[in-house]
Design a protein around this motif. Structure first.
Motif, PDB file in Angstrom:
ATOM      1  N   VAL A  49       0.856  -1.173   0.000  1.00 58.02           N
ATOM      2  CA  VAL A  49       0.000   0.000   0.000  1.00 58.02           C
ATOM      3  C   VAL A  49       0.895   1.226   0.000  1.00 58.02           C
ATOM      4  O   VAL A  49       2.070   1.141   0.351  1.00 58.02           O
ATOM      5  N   PRO A  50       0.400   2.367  -0.394  1.00 49.41           N
ATOM      6  CA  PRO A  50       1.229   3.568  -0.338  1.00 49.41           C
ATOM      7  C   PRO A  50       1.748   3.810   1.077  1.00 49.41           C
ATOM      8  O   PRO A  50       1.077   3.469   2.059  1.00 49.41           O
ATOM      9  N   PRO A  51       2.946   4.392   1.206  1.00 49.16           N
ATOM     10  CA  PRO A  51       3.551   4.562   2.533  1.00 49.16           C
ATOM     11  C   PRO A  51       2.689   5.359   3.509  1.00 49.16           C
ATOM     12  O   PRO A  51       2.742   5.126   4.708  1.00 49.16           O
ATOM     13  N   ASP A  52       1.891   6.281   3.005  1.00 45.41           N
ATOM     14  CA  ASP A  52       1.063   7.072   3.909  1.00 45.41           C
ATOM     15  C   ASP A  52      -0.215   6.335   4.325  1.00 45.41           C
ATOM     16  O   ASP A  52      -0.990   6.844   5.122  1.00 45.41           O
TER      17      ASP A  52
ATOM     18  N   PRO B 223      -3.604  -0.980   9.931  1.00 39.35           N
ATOM     19  CA  PRO B 223      -3.676  -0.886  11.394  1.00 39.35           C
ATOM     20  C   PRO B 223      -2.683  -1.777  12.132  1.00 39.35           C
ATOM     21  O   PRO B 223      -2.280  -1.471  13.246  1.00 39.35           O
ATOM     22  N   ASP B 224      -2.264  -2.893  11.513  1.00 42.71           N
ATOM     23  CA  ASP B 224      -1.315  -3.763  12.199  1.00 42.71           C
ATOM     24  C   ASP B 224       0.129  -3.308  12.022  1.00 42.71           C
ATOM     25  O   ASP B 224       1.058  -3.969  12.444  1.00 42.71           O
ATOM     26  N   GLY B 225       0.349  -2.153  11.368  1.00 44.19           N
ATOM     27  CA  GLY B 225       1.678  -1.594  11.219  1.00 44.19           C
ATOM     28  C   GLY B 225       2.401  -2.023   9.960  1.00 44.19           C
ATOM     29  O   GLY B 225       3.495  -1.556   9.682  1.00 44.19           O
ATOM     30  N   THR B 226       1.836  -2.910   9.167  1.00 43.12           N
ATOM     31  CA  THR B 226       2.482  -3.361   7.942  1.00 43.12           C
ATOM     32  C   THR B 226       1.909  -2.599   6.758  1.00 43.12           C
ATOM     33  O   THR B 226       0.895  -1.919   6.863  1.00 43.12           O
ATOM     34  N   ASN B 227       2.591  -2.701   5.646  1.00 48.99           N
ATOM     35  CA  ASN B 227       2.067  -2.081   4.432  1.00 48.99           C
ATOM     36  C   ASN B 227       1.958  -3.096   3.296  1.00 48.99           C
ATOM     37  O   ASN B 227       2.023  -2.740   2.146  1.00 48.99           O
ATOM     38  N   THR B 228       1.801  -4.382   3.635  1.00 47.36           N
ATOM     39  CA  THR B 228       1.630  -5.437   2.645  1.00 47.36           C
ATOM     40  C   THR B 228       0.158  -5.820   2.567  1.00 47.36           C
ATOM     41  O   THR B 228      -0.493  -5.990   3.588  1.00 47.36           O
ATOM     42  N   VAL B 229      -0.334  -5.945   1.342  1.00 46.66           N
ATOM     43  CA  VAL B 229      -1.730  -6.340   1.132  1.00 46.66           C
ATOM     44  C   VAL B 229      -1.742  -7.725   0.498  1.00 46.66           C
ATOM     45  O   VAL B 229      -1.049  -7.968  -0.489  1.00 46.66           O
ATOM     46  N   ASN B 230      -2.522  -8.614   1.070  1.00 48.04           N
ATOM     47  CA  ASN B 230      -2.743  -9.941   0.498  1.00 48.04           C
ATOM     48  C   ASN B 230      -4.232 -10.069   0.210  1.00 48.04           C
ATOM     49  O   ASN B 230      -5.060  -9.895   1.095  1.00 48.04           O
ATOM     50  N   LEU B 231      -4.572 -10.367  -1.029  1.00 47.29           N
ATOM     51  CA  LEU B 231      -5.974 -10.595  -1.400  1.00 47.29           C
ATOM     52  C   LEU B 231      -6.172 -12.078  -1.674  1.00 47.29           C
ATOM     53  O   LEU B 231      -5.365 -12.709  -2.355  1.00 47.29           O
ATOM     54  N   TYR B 232      -7.256 -12.596  -1.136  1.00 44.19           N
ATOM     55  CA  TYR B 232      -7.599 -13.997  -1.323  1.00 44.19           C
ATOM     56  C   TYR B 232      -8.979 -14.098  -1.956  1.00 44.19           C
ATOM     57  O   TYR B 232      -9.895 -13.365  -1.583  1.00 44.19           O
TER      58      TYR B 232
ATOM     59  N   GLU C 211     -26.854 -27.594  -6.224  1.00 44.73           N
ATOM     60  CA  GLU C 211     -25.515 -27.058  -5.989  1.00 44.73           C
ATOM     61  C   GLU C 211     -25.600 -25.551  -5.820  1.00 44.73           C
ATOM     62  O   GLU C 211     -26.354 -24.884  -6.523  1.00 44.73           O
ATOM     63  N   ARG C 212     -24.830 -25.026  -4.879  1.00 43.41           N
ATOM     64  CA  ARG C 212     -24.720 -23.581  -4.691  1.00 43.41           C
ATOM     65  C   ARG C 212     -23.247 -23.239  -4.576  1.00 43.41           C
ATOM     66  O   ARG C 212     -22.481 -23.937  -3.911  1.00 43.41           O
ATOM     67  N   ARG C 213     -22.858 -22.154  -5.240  1.00 41.61           N
ATOM     68  CA  ARG C 213     -21.467 -21.707  -5.225  1.00 41.61           C
ATOM     69  C   ARG C 213     -21.440 -20.230  -4.841  1.00 41.61           C
ATOM     70  O   ARG C 213     -22.161 -19.425  -5.412  1.00 41.61           O
ATOM     71  N   ILE C 214     -20.590 -19.898  -3.855  1.00 38.77           N
ATOM     72  CA  ILE C 214     -20.454 -18.514  -3.399  1.00 38.77           C
ATOM     73  C   ILE C 214     -18.971 -18.167  -3.463  1.00 38.77           C
ATOM     74  O   ILE C 214     -18.107 -18.979  -3.093  1.00 38.77           O
ATOM     75  N   ARG C 215     -18.674 -16.955  -3.926  1.00 39.07           N
ATOM     76  CA  ARG C 215     -17.280 -16.498  -4.031  1.00 39.07           C
ATOM     77  C   ARG C 215     -17.148 -15.143  -3.352  1.00 39.07           C
ATOM     78  O   ARG C 215     -17.980 -14.249  -3.578  1.00 39.07           O
ATOM     79  N   VAL C 216     -16.097 -14.985  -2.550  1.00 37.20           N
ATOM     80  CA  VAL C 216     -15.809 -13.710  -1.892  1.00 37.20           C
ATOM     81  C   VAL C 216     -14.328 -13.401  -2.025  1.00 37.20           C
ATOM     82  O   VAL C 216     -13.515 -14.297  -2.297  1.00 37.20           O
ATOM     83  N   MET C 217     -13.981 -12.139  -1.833  1.00 33.01           N
ATOM     84  CA  MET C 217     -12.573 -11.725  -1.769  1.00 33.01           C
ATOM     85  C   MET C 217     -12.343 -11.083  -0.424  1.00 33.01           C
ATOM     86  O   MET C 217     -13.165 -10.288   0.045  1.00 33.01           O
ATOM     87  N   VAL C 218     -11.214 -11.436   0.214  1.00 33.01           N
ATOM     88  CA  VAL C 218     -10.864 -10.852   1.488  1.00 33.01           C
ATOM     89  C   VAL C 218      -9.437 -10.309   1.417  1.00 33.01           C
ATOM     90  O   VAL C 218      -8.609 -10.788   0.638  1.00 33.01           O
ATOM     91  N   GLU C 219      -9.195  -9.320   2.221  1.00 30.99           N
ATOM     92  CA  GLU C 219      -7.875  -8.698   2.287  1.00 30.99           C
ATOM     93  C   GLU C 219      -7.265  -9.006   3.639  1.00 30.99           C
ATOM     94  O   GLU C 219      -7.922  -8.923   4.668  1.00 30.99           O
ATOM     95  N   LYS C 220      -5.994  -9.346   3.609  1.00 30.98           N
ATOM     96  CA  LYS C 220      -5.273  -9.634   4.844  1.00 30.98           C
ATOM     97  C   LYS C 220      -4.077  -8.728   4.937  1.00 30.98           C
ATOM     98  O   LYS C 220      -3.333  -8.568   4.021  1.00 30.98           O
TER      99      LYS C 220
END
Length: 153
Positions: A98-101, A105-114, A144-153
């Motif tokens: 993520v941009p330095p500014d 909240p956890d103090g890191t600037n790495t984004v992981n999308l799943y 059958e039911r299929r659900i898809r989501v995206m989360v950021e860590k």
């Protein structure tokens, strides 16, 4: 006068047979419609149960994706939920900063999308208990039911 009576003697039986035939056809039609309605209602209930099982799979996948110690794997069969088989797929689609500014909240600037996809079905494959049940798609009772989501860590 007696000859006129003899001519009318069989008409009542023919009318009664015709009315019985019409009532039998109508009864058969009502039974067919009723059976179809009951089967549709049963599939509707199974569809709701399958959707809720898929939602449970999504919650399971989000928990494992956001858990600090582990990450979610590619494909996991989490077993039966309410009688429905659930398979969860989790793929990491983006690792970036993520941009330095905008420090997280956890103090890191790495984004992981799943991307998490949960598939629930009532008739899984016979060879492996995974959904989708590709062997059973032609079965009229397959749900059958299929659900898809995206989360950021």
């Amino acid at each position: 006068m007696t000859t006129a009576r003899k001519r009318q003697r069989g008409f009542g039986i023919a009318a009664a047979i015709f009315i019985l035939l019409v009532l039998a056809v109508l009864g058969a039609f009502i039974v067919t419609v009723s059976t179809t309605q009951h089967a549709g209602a049963a599939l509707d209930v199974q569809g709701t149960q399958t959707y809720r099982a898929a939602r449970s799979g999504i919650e399971w996948g989000v928990y494992h994706a956001l858990k600090p110690v582990t990450s979610c794997s590619n494909s996991t069969d989490i077993g039966a939920v309410s009688g429905m088989q659930v398979t969860v797929e989790c793929n990491q689609v983006l690792v970036g900063g993520v941009p330095p500014d905008e420090v997280k909240p956890d103090g890191t600037n790495t984004v992981n999308l799943y991307t998490i996809t949960a598939t629930a079905c009532n008739l899984p494959n016979a060879s492996s208990p995974n959904c989708p049940g590709t062997n059973n798609i032609s079965n009229p009772n397959y749900v059958e039911r299929r659900i898809r989501v995206m989360v950021e860590k």
